[in-house]
Scaffold this motif. Structure first.
Motif, PDB file in Angstrom:
ATOM      1  N   ARG A  42       0.827  -1.203   0.000  1.00 23.87           N
ATOM      2  CA  ARG A  42       0.000   0.000   0.000  1.00 23.87           C
ATOM      3  C   ARG A  42       0.865   1.258   0.000  1.00 23.87           C
ATOM      4  O   ARG A  42       1.894   1.324   0.685  1.00 23.87           O
ATOM      5  N   ASN A  43       0.450   2.249  -0.756  1.00 18.60           N
ATOM      6  CA  ASN A  43       1.236   3.479  -0.860  1.00 18.60           C
ATOM      7  C   ASN A  43       1.434   4.162   0.487  1.00 18.60           C
ATOM      8  O   ASN A  43       2.500   4.732   0.753  1.00 18.60           O
ATOM      9  N   ASP A  44       0.390   4.137   1.334  1.00 18.36           N
ATOM     10  CA  ASP A  44       0.539   4.814   2.624  1.00 18.36           C
ATOM     11  C   ASP A  44       1.566   4.104   3.502  1.00 18.36           C
ATOM     12  O   ASP A  44       2.308   4.756   4.246  1.00 18.36           O
ATOM     13  N   PHE A  45       1.655   2.772   3.413  1.00 18.07           N
ATOM     14  CA  PHE A  45       2.683   2.051   4.165  1.00 18.07           C
ATOM     15  C   PHE A  45       4.071   2.413   3.623  1.00 18.07           C
ATOM     16  O   PHE A  45       5.007   2.685   4.391  1.00 18.07           O
ATOM     17  N   ILE A  46       4.203   2.381   2.310  1.00 15.25           N
ATOM     18  CA  ILE A  46       5.487   2.666   1.667  1.00 15.25           C
ATOM     19  C   ILE A  46       5.978   4.060   2.041  1.00 15.25           C
ATOM     20  O   ILE A  46       7.154   4.258   2.361  1.00 15.25           O
ATOM     21  N   GLU A  47       5.067   5.030   2.030  1.00  9.17           N
ATOM     22  CA  GLU A  47       5.444   6.405   2.352  1.00  9.17           C
ATOM     23  C   GLU A  47       5.753   6.569   3.836  1.00  9.17           C
ATOM     24  O   GLU A  47       6.700   7.283   4.205  1.00  9.17           O
ATOM     25  N   ARG A  48       4.966   5.913   4.690  1.00 10.49           N
ATOM     26  CA  ARG A  48       5.177   6.055   6.133  1.00 10.49           C
ATOM     27  C   ARG A  48       6.544   5.545   6.565  1.00 10.49           C
ATOM     28  O   ARG A  48       7.205   6.145   7.419  1.00 10.49           O
ATOM     29  N   TYR A  49       6.985   4.459   5.961  1.00  9.16           N
ATOM     30  CA  TYR A  49       8.263   3.857   6.346  1.00  9.16           C
ATOM     31  C   TYR A  49       9.386   4.240   5.389  1.00  9.16           C
ATOM     32  O   TYR A  49      10.503   3.760   5.539  1.00  9.16           O
ATOM     33  N   ARG A  50       9.068   5.089   4.425  1.00 11.91           N
ATOM     34  CA  ARG A  50      10.028   5.626   3.462  1.00 11.91           C
ATOM     35  C   ARG A  50      10.793   4.506   2.746  1.00 11.91           C
ATOM     36  O   ARG A  50      11.998   4.599   2.525  1.00 11.91           O
ATOM     37  N   LEU A  51      10.062   3.463   2.379  1.00 10.75           N
ATOM     38  CA  LEU A  51      10.670   2.362   1.645  1.00 10.75           C
ATOM     39  C   LEU A  51      11.045   2.831   0.246  1.00 10.75           C
ATOM     40  O   LEU A  51      10.440   3.748  -0.299  1.00 10.75           O
ATOM     41  N   GLY A  52      12.052   2.175  -0.339  1.00  7.25           N
ATOM     42  CA  GLY A  52      12.502   2.587  -1.652  1.00  7.25           C
ATOM     43  C   GLY A  52      13.143   1.460  -2.429  1.00  7.25           C
ATOM     44  O   GLY A  52      13.152   0.300  -1.992  1.00  7.25           O
ATOM     45  N   TYR A  53      13.666   1.815  -3.569  1.00  5.71           N
ATOM     46  CA  TYR A  53      14.320   0.840  -4.436  1.00  5.71           C
ATOM     47  C   TYR A  53      15.686   1.364  -4.844  1.00  5.71           C
ATOM     48  O   TYR A  53      15.793   2.460  -5.418  1.00  5.71           O
ATOM     49  N   ASP A  54      16.728   0.591  -4.526  1.00  5.62           N
ATOM     50  CA  ASP A  54      18.094   0.920  -4.945  1.00  5.62           C
ATOM     51  C   ASP A  54      18.410   0.088  -6.178  1.00  5.62           C
ATOM     52  O   ASP A  54      18.665  -1.112  -6.076  1.00  5.62           O
ATOM     53  N   PRO A  55      18.370   0.687  -7.373  1.00  2.00           N
ATOM     54  CA  PRO A  55      18.604  -0.092  -8.584  1.00  2.00           C
ATOM     55  C   PRO A  55      20.012  -0.655  -8.681  1.00  2.00           C
ATOM     56  O   PRO A  55      20.222  -1.693  -9.319  1.00  2.00           O
ATOM     57  N   GLY A  56      20.969   0.009  -8.064  1.00  6.56           N
ATOM     58  CA  GLY A  56      22.338  -0.497  -8.086  1.00  6.56           C
ATOM     59  C   GLY A  56      22.482  -1.832  -7.381  1.00  6.56           C
ATOM     60  O   GLY A  56      23.241  -2.704  -7.825  1.00  6.56           O
ATOM     61  N   ARG A  57      21.752  -2.007  -6.303  1.00  8.29           N
ATOM     62  CA  ARG A  57      21.751  -3.270  -5.561  1.00  8.29           C
ATOM     63  C   ARG A  57      20.608  -4.186  -5.986  1.00  8.29           C
ATOM     64  O   ARG A  57      20.580  -5.336  -5.582  1.00  8.29           O
ATOM     65  N   ASP A  58      19.671  -3.670  -6.768  1.00  6.14           N
ATOM     66  CA  ASP A  58      18.425  -4.361  -7.089  1.00  6.14           C
ATOM     67  C   ASP A  58      17.782  -4.831  -5.788  1.00  6.14           C
ATOM     68  O   ASP A  58      17.486  -6.009  -5.588  1.00  6.14           O
ATOM     69  N   ALA A  59      17.563  -3.856  -4.895  1.00 19.79           N
ATOM     70  CA  ALA A  59      17.148  -4.192  -3.534  1.00 19.79           C
ATOM     71  C   ALA A  59      16.152  -3.184  -2.985  1.00 19.79           C
ATOM     72  O   ALA A  59      16.156  -2.000  -3.356  1.00 19.79           O
ATOM     73  N   LEU A  60      15.299  -3.672  -2.108  1.00 24.31           N
ATOM     74  CA  LEU A  60      14.426  -2.823  -1.309  1.00 24.31           C
ATOM     75  C   LEU A  60      15.272  -2.091  -0.284  1.00 24.31           C
ATOM     76  O   LEU A  60      16.076  -2.703   0.426  1.00 24.31           O
ATOM     77  N   SER A  61      15.121  -0.777  -0.209  1.00 29.61           N
ATOM     78  CA  SER A  61      15.810  -0.002   0.828  1.00 29.61           C
ATOM     79  C   SER A  61      14.864   0.193   2.005  1.00 29.61           C
ATOM     80  O   SER A  61      13.702   0.569   1.828  1.00 29.61           O
ATOM     81  N   ILE A  62      15.368  -0.096   3.197  1.00 26.99           N
ATOM     82  CA  ILE A  62      14.568  -0.049   4.425  1.00 26.99           C
ATOM     83  C   ILE A  62      15.266   0.891   5.405  1.00 26.99           C
ATOM     84  O   ILE A  62      16.189   0.486   6.126  1.00 26.99           O
TER      85      ILE A  62
END
Length: 215
Positions: A42-62
């Motif tokens: 959910r977008n609100d979860f993603i925004e609240r925890y500021r989750l992201g995507y690091d394309p260099g690592r091909d990884a979820l940033s937490i």
């Protein structure tokens, strides 16, 4: 490198950049699939925890967030390969020098009489947002063995600490060690065999998990 309150401003900027990368992704993509499979797309979860995507690592940033900003960041590979089979590669990554911390310390301020504790960041989000218990995540048995006696002090402010255990032998052993450290205020809640907090939530067993926690 600019810093404020002991935190890294450059890292905060990177977290914003990774969040933009995530918002630009479209399915099919391994990261989107991963978030959906854990019930936190959910977008609100993603925004609240500021989750992201690091394309260099091909990884979820937490990011590990504090009231002052980003304290550190962990990464979870979403490439879809067997991470353990690749030399020098791991499923979870972080920059050298990162300190061991509890994840989602916002839960400490949001909780009243009861707080949750589980292993890992993703389950901490799921327990907080889906189960409805403000929950912090600890970084595994080895780190709890090193720092648990210090983290336990903060948990004394709560009448009840719900400790979620993954539904396997290592997860149960780890949770039991946490419960033993916290004492009589701790309640061990074991997830179904082969599952964890997010797994039970997305498989339609949320109310069963809440029942196990006495909610």
């Amino acid at each position: 490198m600019a810093r404020y309150n002991g935190l890294n401003e450059t890292l905060d900027t990177q977290v914003n950049d990774w969040a933009k990368e995530l918002s630009s992704l479209t399915p099919p993509h391994g990261l989107i699939d991963y978030l959906r499979s854990h019930g936190i797309a959910r977008n609100d979860f993603i925004e609240r925890y500021r989750l992201g995507y690091d394309p260099g690592r091909d990884a979820l940033s937490i990011p590990y967030l504090t009231a002052a900003g980003v304290a550190s960041v962990k990464f979870r590979c979403v490439a879809g390969h067997d991470c353990g089979s690749i030399p020098g590669h791991a499923k979870y990554m972080q920059n050298s020098g990162n300190k061991s911390r509890l994840y989602n310390t916002r839960a400490y301020f949001d909780a009243t009489e009861t707080i949750g504790l589980c292993e890992g960041e993703i389950d901490a989000i799921a327990a907080t947002e889906l189960v409805g218990i403000p929950t912090m995540g600890y970084p595994g048995a080895n780190q709890w063995a090193k720092y648990g006696e210090f983290w336990e002090v903060a948990l004394r402010d709560f009448d009840r600490v719900i400790v979620f255990a993954d539904g396997d032998a290592p997860g149960l052993e780890c949770a039991r060690a946490v419960v033993a450290c916290i004492g009589t205020r701790a309640t061990l809640v074991r997830c179904a065999d082969g599952s964890d907090v997010s797994g039970m939530c997305v498989s339609g067993r949320l109310e069963e998990l809440r029942g196990r926690a006495g909610l």
